[in-house]
Design a protein around this motif. Structure first.
Motif, PDB file in Angstrom:
ATOM      1  N   LEU A  70     -53.749 -53.636  71.895  1.00 29.35           N
ATOM      2  CA  LEU A  70     -54.071 -55.064  71.856  1.00 29.35           C
ATOM      3  C   LEU A  70     -55.560 -55.276  71.583  1.00 29.35           C
ATOM      4  O   LEU A  70     -55.942 -56.242  70.918  1.00 29.35           O
ATOM      5  CB  LEU A  70     -53.680 -55.719  73.188  1.00 29.35           C
ATOM      6  CG  LEU A  70     -53.673 -57.234  73.238  1.00 29.35           C
ATOM      7  CD1 LEU A  70     -52.616 -57.774  72.297  1.00 29.35           C
ATOM      8  CD2 LEU A  70     -53.439 -57.733  74.647  1.00 29.35           C
ATOM      9  N   SER A  71     -56.395 -54.356  72.080  1.00 30.91           N
ATOM     10  CA  SER A  71     -57.836 -54.587  71.975  1.00 30.91           C
ATOM     11  C   SER A  71     -58.447 -53.944  70.734  1.00 30.91           C
ATOM     12  O   SER A  71     -59.607 -54.174  70.431  1.00 30.91           O
ATOM     13  CB  SER A  71     -58.550 -54.079  73.231  1.00 30.91           C
ATOM     14  OG  SER A  71     -58.418 -52.696  73.311  1.00 30.91           O
ATOM     15  N   ILE A  72     -57.682 -53.133  69.997  1.00 30.22           N
ATOM     16  CA  ILE A  72     -58.224 -52.558  68.760  1.00 30.22           C
ATOM     17  C   ILE A  72     -57.982 -53.534  67.613  1.00 30.22           C
ATOM     18  O   ILE A  72     -56.848 -53.887  67.331  1.00 30.22           O
ATOM     19  CB  ILE A  72     -57.556 -51.217  68.417  1.00 30.22           C
ATOM     20  CG1 ILE A  72     -57.835 -50.199  69.518  1.00 30.22           C
ATOM     21  CG2 ILE A  72     -58.081 -50.680  67.087  1.00 30.22           C
ATOM     22  CD1 ILE A  72     -57.155 -48.879  69.282  1.00 30.22           C
ATOM     23  N   PRO A  73     -59.051 -53.984  66.967  1.00 29.88           N
ATOM     24  CA  PRO A  73     -58.858 -54.912  65.851  1.00 29.88           C
ATOM     25  C   PRO A  73     -58.088 -54.237  64.700  1.00 29.88           C
ATOM     26  O   PRO A  73     -58.320 -53.069  64.416  1.00 29.88           O
ATOM     27  CB  PRO A  73     -60.278 -55.249  65.404  1.00 29.88           C
ATOM     28  CG  PRO A  73     -61.170 -54.810  66.505  1.00 29.88           C
ATOM     29  CD  PRO A  73     -60.475 -53.698  67.195  1.00 29.88           C
ATOM     30  N   LEU A  75     -58.422 -54.801  61.648  1.00 32.94           N
ATOM     31  CA  LEU A  75     -59.393 -54.484  60.600  1.00 32.94           C
ATOM     32  C   LEU A  75     -59.988 -53.090  60.816  1.00 32.94           C
ATOM     33  O   LEU A  75     -60.190 -52.333  59.868  1.00 32.94           O
ATOM     34  CB  LEU A  75     -60.499 -55.542  60.611  1.00 32.94           C
ATOM     35  CG  LEU A  75     -61.582 -55.388  59.564  1.00 32.94           C
ATOM     36  CD1 LEU A  75     -60.998 -55.557  58.172  1.00 32.94           C
ATOM     37  CD2 LEU A  75     -62.694 -56.399  59.792  1.00 32.94           C
ATOM     38  N   ALA A  76     -60.238 -52.750  62.107  1.00 32.77           N
ATOM     39  CA  ALA A  76     -60.842 -51.457  62.406  1.00 32.77           C
ATOM     40  C   ALA A  76     -59.916 -50.321  62.006  1.00 32.77           C
ATOM     41  O   ALA A  76     -60.327 -49.378  61.327  1.00 32.77           O
ATOM     42  CB  ALA A  76     -61.179 -51.374  63.894  1.00 32.77           C
ATOM     43  N   THR A  79     -59.646 -49.877  58.261  1.00 34.77           N
ATOM     44  CA  THR A  79     -60.799 -49.277  57.591  1.00 34.77           C
ATOM     45  C   THR A  79     -61.047 -47.848  58.052  1.00 34.77           C
ATOM     46  O   THR A  79     -61.585 -47.037  57.288  1.00 34.77           O
ATOM     47  CB  THR A  79     -62.082 -50.090  57.842  1.00 34.77           C
ATOM     48  OG1 THR A  79     -62.201 -50.337  59.236  1.00 34.77           O
ATOM     49  CG2 THR A  79     -62.055 -51.406  57.098  1.00 34.77           C
ATOM     50  N   ILE A  80     -60.653 -47.508  59.287  1.00 33.50           N
ATOM     51  CA  ILE A  80     -60.921 -46.161  59.794  1.00 33.50           C
ATOM     52  C   ILE A  80     -59.923 -45.146  59.235  1.00 33.50           C
ATOM     53  O   ILE A  80     -60.309 -44.074  58.785  1.00 33.50           O
ATOM     54  CB  ILE A  80     -60.885 -46.144  61.342  1.00 33.50           C
ATOM     55  CG1 ILE A  80     -62.120 -46.838  61.896  1.00 33.50           C
ATOM     56  CG2 ILE A  80     -60.821 -44.718  61.857  1.00 33.50           C
ATOM     57  CD1 ILE A  80     -62.111 -47.001  63.387  1.00 33.50           C
ATOM     58  N   VAL A 156     -41.693 -58.655  62.933  1.00 36.10           N
ATOM     59  CA  VAL A 156     -42.419 -59.888  62.637  1.00 36.10           C
ATOM     60  C   VAL A 156     -43.925 -59.634  62.699  1.00 36.10           C
ATOM     61  O   VAL A 156     -44.691 -60.074  61.842  1.00 36.10           O
ATOM     62  CB  VAL A 156     -42.012 -61.005  63.623  1.00 36.10           C
ATOM     63  CG1 VAL A 156     -42.914 -62.207  63.463  1.00 36.10           C
ATOM     64  CG2 VAL A 156     -40.568 -61.409  63.379  1.00 36.10           C
ATOM     65  N   ALA A 160     -46.581 -59.916  59.585  1.00 35.55           N
ATOM     66  CA  ALA A 160     -47.756 -60.784  59.698  1.00 35.55           C
ATOM     67  C   ALA A 160     -49.039 -59.994  59.479  1.00 35.55           C
ATOM     68  O   ALA A 160     -49.936 -60.417  58.757  1.00 35.55           O
ATOM     69  CB  ALA A 160     -47.776 -61.456  61.068  1.00 35.55           C
ATOM     70  N   LEU A 164     -53.177 -58.471  56.243  1.00 31.99           N
ATOM     71  CA  LEU A 164     -54.570 -58.034  56.356  1.00 31.99           C
ATOM     72  C   LEU A 164     -54.841 -56.773  55.541  1.00 31.99           C
ATOM     73  O   LEU A 164     -55.993 -56.381  55.370  1.00 31.99           O
ATOM     74  CB  LEU A 164     -54.925 -57.784  57.828  1.00 31.99           C
ATOM     75  CG  LEU A 164     -54.826 -59.009  58.736  1.00 31.99           C
ATOM     76  CD1 LEU A 164     -55.231 -58.642  60.155  1.00 31.99           C
ATOM     77  CD2 LEU A 164     -55.707 -60.131  58.231  1.00 31.99           C
ATOM     78  N   ALA A 238     -45.814 -58.734  74.069  1.00 30.45           N
ATOM     79  CA  ALA A 238     -46.495 -59.428  72.980  1.00 30.45           C
ATOM     80  C   ALA A 238     -47.630 -60.275  73.508  1.00 30.45           C
ATOM     81  O   ALA A 238     -48.482 -60.728  72.753  1.00 30.45           O
ATOM     82  CB  ALA A 238     -45.505 -60.305  72.216  1.00 30.45           C
ATOM     83  N   GLY A 239     -47.651 -60.477  74.832  1.00 28.85           N
ATOM     84  CA  GLY A 239     -48.726 -61.273  75.413  1.00 28.85           C
ATOM     85  C   GLY A 239     -48.634 -62.719  75.003  1.00 28.85           C
ATOM     86  O   GLY A 239     -49.632 -63.415  74.904  1.00 28.85           O
ATOM     87  N   SER A 240     -47.433 -63.182  74.762  1.00 25.65           N
ATOM     88  CA  SER A 240     -47.319 -64.573  74.346  1.00 25.65           C
ATOM     89  C   SER A 240     -46.473 -65.333  75.341  1.00 25.65           C
ATOM     90  O   SER A 240     -45.747 -64.744  76.111  1.00 25.65           O
ATOM     91  CB  SER A 240     -46.686 -64.667  72.975  1.00 25.65           C
ATOM     92  OG  SER A 240     -45.480 -63.959  72.956  1.00 25.65           O
TER      93      SER A 240
ATOM     94  N   PRO B  78     -48.955 -65.762  60.454  1.00 25.35           N
ATOM     95  CA  PRO B  78     -50.037 -64.775  60.428  1.00 25.35           C
ATOM     96  C   PRO B  78     -51.411 -65.439  60.405  1.00 25.35           C
ATOM     97  O   PRO B  78     -51.571 -66.529  59.844  1.00 25.35           O
ATOM     98  CB  PRO B  78     -49.795 -64.028  59.115  1.00 25.35           C
ATOM     99  CG  PRO B  78     -48.381 -64.284  58.765  1.00 25.35           C
ATOM    100  CD  PRO B  78     -48.067 -65.641  59.289  1.00 25.35           C
ATOM    101  N   LEU B 157     -55.164 -62.214  78.612  1.00 26.27           N
ATOM    102  CA  LEU B 157     -54.518 -61.799  77.357  1.00 26.27           C
ATOM    103  C   LEU B 157     -55.147 -62.514  76.169  1.00 26.27           C
ATOM    104  O   LEU B 157     -55.419 -61.916  75.124  1.00 26.27           O
ATOM    105  CB  LEU B 157     -53.027 -62.116  77.402  1.00 26.27           C
ATOM    106  CG  LEU B 157     -52.146 -61.126  78.150  1.00 26.27           C
ATOM    107  CD1 LEU B 157     -50.743 -61.683  78.307  1.00 26.27           C
ATOM    108  CD2 LEU B 157     -52.105 -59.800  77.410  1.00 26.27           C
TER     109      LEU B 157
END
Lengths: 240, 227
Positions: A70-73, A75-76, A79-80, A156, A160, A164, A238-240, B78, B157
């Motif tokens: 959840l905390s790793i973007p 984008l990171a 690119t990594i 899903v 989504a 990116l 999902a933290g939603s 998204p 969260l």
């Protein structure tokens, strides 16, 4: 001309669909890389989650894995990974997307096995089934609705997130939006919105289609009261 | 952000380099500052909007289904598409990034707050009513305090996912640490820069999460000692 009108015009131009790098190409890329990522995620997460559920260990590791991802973007990772042994191109993108598919798949596989009626499990053992047989013949069938729910959440999310991939020129429908931003906003506004409509539409379509699949694979008696429990399991991951 | 070639010549393309961190501390701090302020504002605004919405969904059953349903649909859209919808109207800049991250944080907080409010035991609600509490008094003295753990879970969260989401703002040139990551990718795949941005993102999420967990402990003293 306002951006929405521009978007309608853009979407109505057949060349924007059929050109190389047009909507149809991008849609194909989007779907193939999403499918590959979800498949990879399933291959890793389901056996592991089922095993953790069967042995009863695993609350800790699953929570840890979902918190870390959840905390790793996105984008990171995008690119990594190309800079590691995976190299540039589709495999790196697919692996990056699969990483985000794992937590919901894992958590739902685990919950699915754990929620199996303990009496059914005891009865199976009493009938002389081995551990592996209990898992295969009793726990796995009872976990199917949960596996389906996890699959839907993961798919899903991957569809989504695949938008990116365009940041690293990985293809997919996001590429249309990125190209629009590459133009001036006055010139590209229509294309940007059109791309947004396509990306959002695809995500909602996948969500709807998989909701039907989820319903179809759930045995009728389990449908109603199961819904609340699954919502909870999905929400927790999902933290939603 | 241009990087002297000598770095790569000296040490290849390392995954981490203190030399890079030292020489670019200004850029890194500016990116971090932007990231923190975007996250902070987003969560604050989201919480201020989400709580009344959650209370409305709790009080009026008719509103609950549309509010939860709408947040569910929005959550499926998204982030890049949301950027695409808003950018032509709000322009290329921090306002658009802030709006997008506020929307996602909002969803997470509303859902958890509604769940928290619905977990208030009916006996407690009845008792409060029997003691003569009005609607508002019950909300502030009974419902909200008891729903606090759920609300705080939502805020935590939302914070962690906002930290990750802000990086998508690079599409508008305002992605905080994402700017660092993306620039590193474009500057000949400079690993140290990408890694610095990533590590700071994860660390920021961890620190904010622990901070909010601490605040939660202070706000709910009655839960301490229970497992």
């Amino acid at each position: 001309m306002n951006p929405v009108r521009q978007a309608v015009v853009w979407l109505n131009d057949p060349l924007n669909w059929t050109n190389p790098g047009g909507v149809l190409d991008r849609l194909g890329e989007h779907l193939t890389m999403s499918a590959a990522a979800v498949l990879l995620g399933c291959l890793v997460a389901w056996p592991f989650g089922l095993w953790l559920g069967h042995t009863g260990r695993g609350g800790g590791p699953i929570l840890l894995i979902s918190n870390i991802t959840l905390s790793i973007p996105t984008l990171a990772l995008l690119t990594i990974l190309p800079l590691t042994f995976l190299g540039f191109g589709r495999p790196a993108v697919v692996v990056a997307l699969a990483v985000f598919a794992v937590p919901p798949l894992l958590a739902n596989a685990y919950t699915g096995v754990r929620q199996a009626d303990p009496e059914a499990r005891d009865a199976a053992r009493g009938m002389g089934l081995s551990g592996g047989q209990v898992l295969r013949r009793v726990e796995l069938p009872l976990a199917v609705p949960y596996l389906a729910a996890g699959f839907r959440t993961a798919a899903v999310q991957v569809v989504a997130t695949a938008a990116l991939a365009s940041f690293v020129n990985g293809g997919g429908l996001g590429q249309i939006i990125r190209a629009g931003f590459g133009l001036d906003i006055a010139a590209g506004g229509g294309q940007i919105i059109a791309g947004g409509v396509l990306v959002a539409g695809l995500a909602l379509l996948v969500e709807g289609a998989l909701a039907l699949v989820e319903r179809a694979v759930t045995p009728r008696p389990l449908r109603r009261d199961r819904r609340v429990a699954i919502r909870r399991a999905v929400d927790a991951t999902a933290g939603s | 952000m241009s990087l002297p070639l000598s770095y790569r010549a000296e040490a290849g393309n390392p995954w981490f380099s203190w030399q890079y961190v030292r020489d670019n501390s200004d850029t890194i701090l500016a990116a971090l500052r932007e990231h923190v302020s975007l996250t902070g504002w987003a969560v604050l605004i989201a919480a201020l909007v989400a709580l009344p919405l959650a209370v409305a969904a709790y009080w009026y059953r008719a509103l609950a289904a549309p509010i939860i349903g709408l947040t569910g649909v929005l959550y499926t859209v998204p982030s890049l598409a949301l950027f695409a919808f808003l950018a032509p109207y709000l322009g290329i800049g921090a306002v658009t990034v802030l709006t997008v991250v506020v929307l996602y944080a909002l969803l997470v907080i509303v859902r958890n707050a509604v769940a928290g409010l619905h977990q208030v035991p009916p006996e407690v609600r009845d008792a409060a009513e029997g003691m003569g509490y009005g609607r508002w008094a019950r909300l502030f003295r009974v419902d909200l305090p008891l729903a606090l753990p759920g609300i705080l879970t939502g805020v935590r969260l939302a914070t962690v996912s906002t930290v990750a989401l802000v990086t998508v703002g690079v599409v508008l040139g305002r992605g905080g640490l994402g700017q660092l990551i993306f620039a590193g990718f474009q500057n000949n795949f400079y690993r140290a820069q990408i890694m610095t941005g990533t590590l700071l993102c994860v660390l920021l999420a961890l620190v904010l999460d622990l901070l909010l967990a601490g605040v939660g402990r202070l706000l709910t003293p009655w839960l301490r000692g229970r497992a």
